[in-house]
Motif scaffolding. Structure first.
Motif, mmCIF file in Angstrom:
data_model
loop_
_atom_site.group_PDB
_atom_site.id
_atom_site.type_symbol
_atom_site.label_atom_id
_atom_site.label_comp_id
_atom_site.label_asym_id
_atom_site.label_seq_id
_atom_site.Cartn_x
_atom_site.Cartn_y
_atom_site.Cartn_z
ATOM 1 N N GLU A 60 20.847 -15.276 -6.922
ATOM 2 C CA GLU A 60 20.368 -14.519 -8.035
ATOM 3 C C GLU A 60 19.519 -14.971 -9.042
ATOM 4 N N ARG A 61 19.831 -16.162 -9.664
ATOM 5 C CA ARG A 61 19.304 -16.956 -10.614
ATOM 6 C C ARG A 61 17.952 -17.513 -10.238
ATOM 7 N N ILE A 62 17.941 -17.812 -8.672
ATOM 8 C CA ILE A 62 16.474 -18.284 -8.128
ATOM 9 C C ILE A 62 15.639 -17.254 -8.178
ATOM 10 N N LYS A 63 15.778 -15.889 -7.593
ATOM 11 C CA LYS A 63 15.139 -14.942 -7.562
ATOM 12 C C LYS A 63 14.654 -14.538 -8.991
ATOM 13 N N ASP A 64 15.608 -14.514 -9.994
ATOM 14 C CA ASP A 64 15.188 -14.011 -11.171
ATOM 15 C C ASP A 64 13.929 -14.899 -12.038
ATOM 16 N N ASP A 65 14.340 -16.349 -11.510
ATOM 17 C CA ASP A 65 13.382 -17.156 -12.247
ATOM 18 C C ASP A 65 11.968 -17.201 -11.390
ATOM 19 N N LEU A 66 12.005 -16.976 -10.030
ATOM 20 C CA LEU A 66 10.694 -17.318 -9.357
ATOM 21 C C LEU A 66 9.810 -15.944 -9.155
ATOM 22 N N ARG A 67 10.482 -14.960 -9.373
ATOM 23 C CA ARG A 67 10.213 -13.423 -9.147
ATOM 24 C C ARG A 67 8.718 -13.466 -9.633
ATOM 25 N N ASP A 68 8.463 -13.623 -11.061
ATOM 26 C CA ASP A 68 7.051 -13.519 -11.488
ATOM 27 C C ASP A 68 5.926 -14.496 -11.214
ATOM 28 N N GLN A 69 6.513 -15.496 -10.579
ATOM 29 C CA GLN A 69 5.487 -16.652 -10.126
ATOM 30 C C GLN A 69 4.801 -16.515 -8.908
ATOM 31 N N TYR A 70 5.088 -15.305 -8.205
ATOM 32 C CA TYR A 70 4.462 -15.089 -6.883
ATOM 33 C C TYR A 70 3.208 -14.006 -7.310
ATOM 34 N N LYS A 71 2.106 -14.247 -6.282
ATOM 35 C CA LYS A 71 1.014 -13.416 -6.358
ATOM 36 C C LYS A 71 1.198 -11.856 -5.619
ATOM 37 N N TRP A 72 1.824 -11.199 -6.299
ATOM 38 C CA TRP A 72 2.128 -9.836 -5.839
ATOM 39 C C TRP A 72 1.203 -9.043 -5.424
ATOM 40 N N ASP A 73 0.240 -9.089 -6.205
ATOM 41 C CA ASP A 73 -0.988 -7.947 -6.132
ATOM 42 C C ASP A 73 -1.524 -8.564 -4.632
ATOM 43 N N TYR A 74 -1.766 -9.801 -4.511
ATOM 44 C CA TYR A 74 -2.345 -10.539 -3.245
ATOM 45 C C TYR A 74 -1.534 -10.063 -2.004
ATOM 46 N N TRP A 75 -0.208 -9.831 -2.064
ATOM 47 C CA TRP A 75 0.799 -9.415 -0.696
ATOM 48 C C TRP A 75 0.283 -8.152 -0.753
ATOM 49 N N PHE A 76 0.303 -7.226 -1.613
ATOM 50 C CA PHE A 76 0.174 -5.732 -1.618
ATOM 51 C C PHE A 76 -1.243 -5.276 -1.038
ATOM 52 N N ASP A 77 -2.313 -6.121 -1.428
ATOM 53 C CA ASP A 77 -3.553 -5.790 -1.281
ATOM 54 C C ASP A 77 -4.070 -6.495 0.060
ATOM 55 N N ASP A 78 -3.894 -7.642 0.066
ATOM 56 C CA ASP A 78 -4.213 -8.378 1.402
ATOM 57 C C ASP A 78 -3.225 -9.213 2.289
ATOM 58 N N GLY A 79 -2.408 -9.853 1.470
ATOM 59 C CA GLY A 79 -1.643 -10.974 2.586
ATOM 60 C C GLY A 79 -0.786 -10.081 3.502
ATOM 61 N N TYR A 80 0.000 -9.069 3.185
ATOM 62 C CA TYR A 80 0.824 -8.255 4.081
ATOM 63 C C TYR A 80 -0.482 -8.004 5.632
ATOM 64 N N ASN A 81 -1.588 -7.228 5.109
ATOM 65 C CA ASN A 81 -2.311 -6.963 6.297
ATOM 66 C C ASN A 81 -2.702 -7.994 7.088
ATOM 67 N N ILE A 82 -3.019 -9.033 6.584
ATOM 68 C CA ILE A 82 -3.675 -10.318 7.464
ATOM 69 C C ILE A 82 -2.516 -11.228 8.040
ATOM 70 N N GLY A 83 -1.577 -10.936 7.731
ATOM 71 C CA GLY A 83 -0.190 -11.769 8.267
ATOM 72 C C GLY A 83 0.010 -12.859 7.548
ATOM 73 N N ASP A 84 -0.270 -12.841 6.070
ATOM 74 C CA ASP A 84 0.081 -13.977 5.387
ATOM 75 C C ASP A 84 1.560 -13.659 4.553
#
Length: 350
Positions: A60-84
Motif C-alpha cells: 500500500e505504501r508503494i502504491k501511494d508513493d508511485l501512483r502520481d508518477q505514472y502517465k495515466w493520460d497516456y494509458w487512457f488515451d493511447d497506451g491501452y489501445n496499442i497494447g502498451d
C-alpha cells in the motif's frame, strides 16, 4: 550414512541440471524447497507467498508513493489501445519499500538453494496496470555466461482477475534452447539501431505452434509471487478493462561469478559483446563481469576486430542530441562512434 552428492556441473543452475534428482530429492532437502524446485524444473515457474509479514503495508505504501508518477493520460488515451502499459524502472533507487521487496533475505536464500550460487537483484519494475506485453524470454535481454543464471520474481500487490491483464506463460518452454542473433540470422553489429525483441517474436510464435504448447495465466492473489526461469516464454495478456489496476513488482536477479550481457545487442564471435555492468541493489555497488572467479577486462574483449565506418547519413549534431553524455565528455561525435558508439549500439539520432 548417505554420501553427499558432489555436483559435476556447477556451471548449470541446480534447478535446470541433469542431476536435478540427486540435488533436490536427496535426504534432508526441505520439502518446500523441493516443491518449488520441482515446479521450476518441470514448468519453468513456481508460485510462492511473498515472505514478509508486513507485505500488505509495503504494497500500500508503494502504491501511494508511485501512483502520481505514472502517465495515466497516456494509458487512457493511447497506451491501452496499442497494447502498451505503464512502468517505473528502478524505483528502488528512491523508494525504500521497493528496495525491501527486491532485497528480501528469504528470497535471496531461496534462490541460492535453487540455483547453487548467490543471487543479487539488479533491476526493479513497478506496474500499476497490465503490461499487455508480447510473449518473450528474458534470456535475450538479460543473459549470462554460464547461461541461465538469471531469474525474475513477479509479486502481486492486489488480487488480479482475468479483466486486469494477468501474467501469461508457456509451461515447459524454459527447456528449449536459448536462441540468439546467430540463430535467427541477424547481425546486430551492422544495424543502425539497437534491435528490440520484435526481431524474435515471429520465431517464438512459430516455436509455440510447432510444439503445440498452450499458455496459462496467473490470476494472482495479493501477496503471491511467481518465480520464473530465464528462458521461460511469458508476457502479459490483453487487459480487458482499462479502468482496472494491476499493481505489481518485478525484480530481476543475476547470480555471482558470471558474465552478464544482452544477446539481442551482441554478436560475440564477431567481436561485439554488449556487456552489462549493473548495481547490486543490496549494496548499491557495480557487480563486475567474471569468468571462473576472474574479472573480465571488458574494455579489451573483442575490442577491435571489426572494421566499422561511419554510416552514410551520420550527422554529428544529431548524434550528440541522441547521446548527450558524449558531448558532455568533450569527445568528437565521429571519433566516439567509430571507437565505441557502434559497438554500444548507440542511437544515431534522437
Amino acid at each position: 550414512m548417505s554420501q553427499i552428492f558432489e555436483n559435476p556441473l556447477p556451471g548449470v543452475p541446480s534447478v535446470e541440471s541433469p542431476f536435478f534428482t540427486q540435488i533436490f530429492e536427496a535426504e534432508g532437502v526441505d520439502p518446500e524447497i523441493r516443491r518449488i524446485a520441482h515446479d521450476l524444473h518441470h514448468n519453468g515457474f513456481a508460485i510462492i507467498d511473498f515472505p514478509d509479514t508486513e507485505f500488505d503495508q509495503l504494497a500500500e505504501r508503494i502504491k501511494d508513493d508511485l501512483r502520481d508518477q505514472y502517465k495515466w493520460d497516456y494509458w487512457f488515451d493511447d497506451g491501452y489501445n496499442i497494447g502498451d502499459g505503464l512502468r517505473i524502472q528502478d524505483a528502488w533507487k528512491f523508494n525504500d519499500d521497493v528496495k525491501r521487496i527486491a532485497t528480501n533475505s528469504h528470497i535471496l536464500h531461496l534462490l541460492k538453494k535453487l540455483f547453487g550460487r548467490h543471487a543479487w537483484p539488479f533491476q526493479t519494475l513497478n506496474f500499476p496496470v497490465g503490461t499487455q506485453q508480447h510473449m518473450h524470454t528474458d534470456a535475450v535481454h538479460f543473459s549470462s555466461a554460464p547461461e541461465r543464471f538469471m531469474c525474475g520474481v513477479w509479486t502481486a500487490f492486489e488480487d488480479i482477475g482475468e479483466d486486469a491483464g494477468p501474467l501469461l506463460y508457456y509451461p515447459g518452454s524454459h527447456k528449449w534452447p536459448i536462441f540468439t542473433n546467430e540463430h535467427i540470422g541477424i547481425c546486430a553489429t551492422h544495424l543502425e539501431r539497437k534491435p528490440t525483441q520484435s526481431v524474435y517474436e515471429s520465431m517464438w510464435r512459430a516455436l509455440v505452434d510447432a510444439h503445440g504448447i498452450q499458455p496459462q495465466t496467473f490470476r494472482a492473489k495479493k501477496g503471491q509471487a511467481l518465480i520464473w526461469l530465464a528462458n521461460l516464454l511469458h508476457g502479459g495478456t490483453k487487459q480487458l478493462d482499462k479502468t482496472k489496476t494491476r499493481w505489481s513488482q518485478v525484480t530481476h536477479y543475476y547470480f555471482e561469478d558470471c558474465a552478464y550481457y544482452t544477446p539481442m545487442w551482441s554478436d560475440p564471435f564477431y567481436g561485439n559483446i554488449a556487456f552489462r555492468e549493473l548495481p547490486n541493489i543490496v549494496t548499491g555497488e557495480i557487480t563486475r563481469n567474471a569468468y571462473l572467479g576472474k574479472q573480465i577486462p571488458i574494455e579489451r574483449v573483442g575490442s577491435a576486430h571489426v572494421t566499422r565506418g561511419l554510416p552514410a547519413d551520420f550527422d554529428a549534431e544529431l548524434y550528440f542530441a541522441a547521446n548527450p553524455d558524449v558531448r558532455a565528455a568533450g569527445v568528437g561525435a565521429e571519433e566516439h562512434y567509430l571507437a565505441h558508439g557502434w559497438r554500444e549500439m548507440r542511437s544515431l539520432r534522437p
